[in-house]
Design a protein around this motif. Structure first.
Motif, PDB file in Angstrom:
ATOM      1  N   ALA A 171       0.948  -1.065   0.055  1.00  0.00           N
ATOM      2  CA  ALA A 171       0.004   0.008   0.015  1.00  0.00           C
ATOM      3  C   ALA A 171       0.789   1.110  -0.098  1.00  0.00           C
TER       4      ALA A 171
ATOM      5  N   VAL B 130       2.509   1.519  -3.645  1.00  0.00           N
ATOM      6  CA  VAL B 130       1.449   1.955  -4.449  1.00  0.00           C
ATOM      7  C   VAL B 130       0.987   3.207  -4.425  1.00  0.00           C
ATOM      8  N   GLU B 131       0.814   3.640  -3.087  1.00  0.00           N
ATOM      9  CA  GLU B 131       0.482   5.216  -3.073  1.00  0.00           C
ATOM     10  C   GLU B 131       1.466   6.257  -3.497  1.00  0.00           C
TER      11      GLU B 131
ATOM     12  N   VAL C  33       1.507   6.001  -7.319  1.00  0.00           N
ATOM     13  CA  VAL C  33       0.202   6.496  -7.939  1.00  0.00           C
ATOM     14  C   VAL C  33      -0.011   7.841  -7.628  1.00  0.00           C
ATOM     15  N   ASP C  34       0.172   8.311  -6.695  1.00  0.00           N
ATOM     16  CA  ASP C  34       0.004   9.820  -6.317  1.00  0.00           C
ATOM     17  C   ASP C  34       1.016  10.661  -7.022  1.00  0.00           C
TER      18      ASP C  34
ATOM     19  N   ALA D 266      -2.588  -4.490  -7.050  1.00  0.00           N
ATOM     20  CA  ALA D 266      -3.149  -3.347  -6.343  1.00  0.00           C
ATOM     21  C   ALA D 266      -2.767  -1.944  -7.218  1.00  0.00           C
TER      22      ALA D 266
ATOM     23  N   ARG E 298      -4.905  -1.550 -10.298  1.00  0.00           N
ATOM     24  CA  ARG E 298      -6.344  -1.147  -9.889  1.00  0.00           C
ATOM     25  C   ARG E 298      -6.211   0.351  -9.316  1.00  0.00           C
ATOM     26  N   ASP E 299      -5.145   0.625  -8.388  1.00  0.00           N
ATOM     27  CA  ASP E 299      -5.274   2.051  -7.875  1.00  0.00           C
ATOM     28  C   ASP E 299      -4.997   2.936  -8.984  1.00  0.00           C
TER      29      ASP E 299
ATOM     30  N   GLN F  42      -8.155   3.431 -10.880  1.00  0.00           N
ATOM     31  CA  GLN F  42      -9.065   4.433 -10.224  1.00  0.00           C
ATOM     32  C   GLN F  42      -8.892   5.844 -10.225  1.00  0.00           C
ATOM     33  N   ALA F  43      -7.651   6.056 -10.148  1.00  0.00           N
ATOM     34  CA  ALA F  43      -7.117   7.432  -9.751  1.00  0.00           C
ATOM     35  C   ALA F  43      -7.370   8.055 -11.158  1.00  0.00           C
TER      36      ALA F  43
END
Ligand code: KG4
Ligand code: ZN
Length: 343
Positions: free
Chosen positions: A248, A251-252, A255-256, A281, A284-285, A288-289
């Motif tokens: 997590a 990935v965060e 992605v961010d 993950a 997927r993230d 979504q973002a």
């Protein structure tokens, strides 16, 4: 018709491409060879490339139903990568180009990753007609980069990791948890049944304004956690929770920072490639973002996320068509080649 080789790290690959279509893409992974050492051993990688390259080139030509006489050009990864590994594919391709009297192209490995998300389909083909300016995330065991691709063959490096790559972080944390190399895929699997909020690990450089990454602090905090709580390694549920929590955090950050760069540069499209982009993950993230922000997302297909010669061939063909320059048959490999801007 173009034959391409990729031997920058631990995959030996040969591909034949023709008008943006991948006619064959043969990849021999050396994962089993390096697993007992917990990482890639350059000398072993080079020897395996030497053993595998000719049979793999034959297989790629056979699958494409092409003999060497039908080749119009030859390409290979020139860098960056492990010197002894790069040397095998690069020098073999130069020799072949010399014998066939065909153009030769030395390709930047990361630049090739930039275009792999545009290669799609069961008979894979690159759709450059749909190309649009994008921010591209490349995340693998050796590199973590954010790149602004303004137009085809025109890009600028925005940021990269200042220490460990994202995949390296997965692999090193997994090793601490006792998982076999490379640990990324296994952490992805174990994280599925874990709680990503069970433990809070740092999100390095998440809130800093630049586009660089840093993952070694995250690995160190897991090391300290395990030093202070050694018993958790006996509990399968806690191992799952640890995998999910570390995943997590990685990935965060990925992605961010990718979304923030895309927003700032006002591109409508995000692309991603490299071995870590196989992570479910993350896929997927990112999706979504991008949906939330109204960005089109192109993720490299899983078989093209990891290193392969198809992406080398596709880029080489585009360069040949746009007269972007051939590489001398005397040229040397460039193990430390940085992805410089091409504006
Ligand atoms: O692109 P790649 O095959 O090789 C280079 O490093 O260039 O990437 C391999 C990396 C390894 O660190 C591996 O653990 C990671 O990609 N990886 C993953 C997953 N699949 C591969 N990391 C997280 N989740 C995955 N599913
Ligand atoms: Zn790569």
């Amino acid at each position: 018709m173009l034959l391409a080789f990729e031997t920058s790290c631990d995959e030996t690959s040969a591909a034949v491409v023709h008008h943006g279509q991948v006619l064959s893409n043969v990849v021999a992974s050396q994962i089993a060879l390096h697993a007992e050492y917990g990482g890639v051993v350059p000398e072993l990688a080079a020897r395996a490339h030497l053993q595998n390259l000719v049979p793999i080139a034959h297989a790629a030509l056979r699958q494409a139903q092409a003999g060497p006489e039908r080749l119009d050009a030859v390409a290979a990864t020139q860098g960056p990568g492990l010197p002894s590994a790069l040397m095998v594919g690069f020098k073999a391709a130069q020799a072949l180009a010399f014998v066939l009297r065909r153009p030769f192209l030395g390709i930047h490995h990361h630049e090739a990753h930039l275009y792999s998300p545009w290669i799609k389909g069961t008979s894979p083909a690159a759709d450059f007609s749909a190309f649009q300016p994008n921010v591209s995330l490349i995340a693998s065991g050796g590199h973590t980069l954010l790149v602004h691709v303004r137009a085809e063959l025109k890009h600028r490096l925005l940021g990269s990791t200042v220490d460990d790559a994202a995949g390296e972080c997965f692999d090193k944390v997994g090793k601490l948890l006792g998982l076999p190399y490379p640990a990324g895929p296994e952490m992805d699997r174990l994280a599925e049944h874990g709680n990503p909020k069970a433990f809070h690990f740092p999100r390095p450089m998440l809130n800093e304004a630049h586009d660089d990454f840093s993952f070694s602090g995250l690995k160190t905090s897991v090391r300290y956690f395990l030093r202070d709580h050694p018993a958790v390694l006996k509990d399968a549920q806690i191992i799952g929770d640890l995998c999910a929590s570390v995943q997590a955090a990685i990935v965060e950050v990925l992605v961010d920072k990718t979304i923030r760069a895309a927003r700032r540069l006002k591109v409508g499209c995000v692309t991603a490639s490299g071995g870590v982009i196989c992570n479910r993950a993350l896929r997927r993230d990112l999706l979504q973002a991008c949906e939330r922000e109204g960005f089109k997302l192109l993720l490299a297909e899983k078989s093209l996320c990891t290193d392969n010669a198809a992406m080398i061939g596709i880029l080489a063909e585009r360069k040949l068509k746009s007269c972007a320059g051939q590489t001398s048959l005397d040229a040397d490999i460039s193990p430390d080649w940085l992805l410089a801007g091409q504006e």
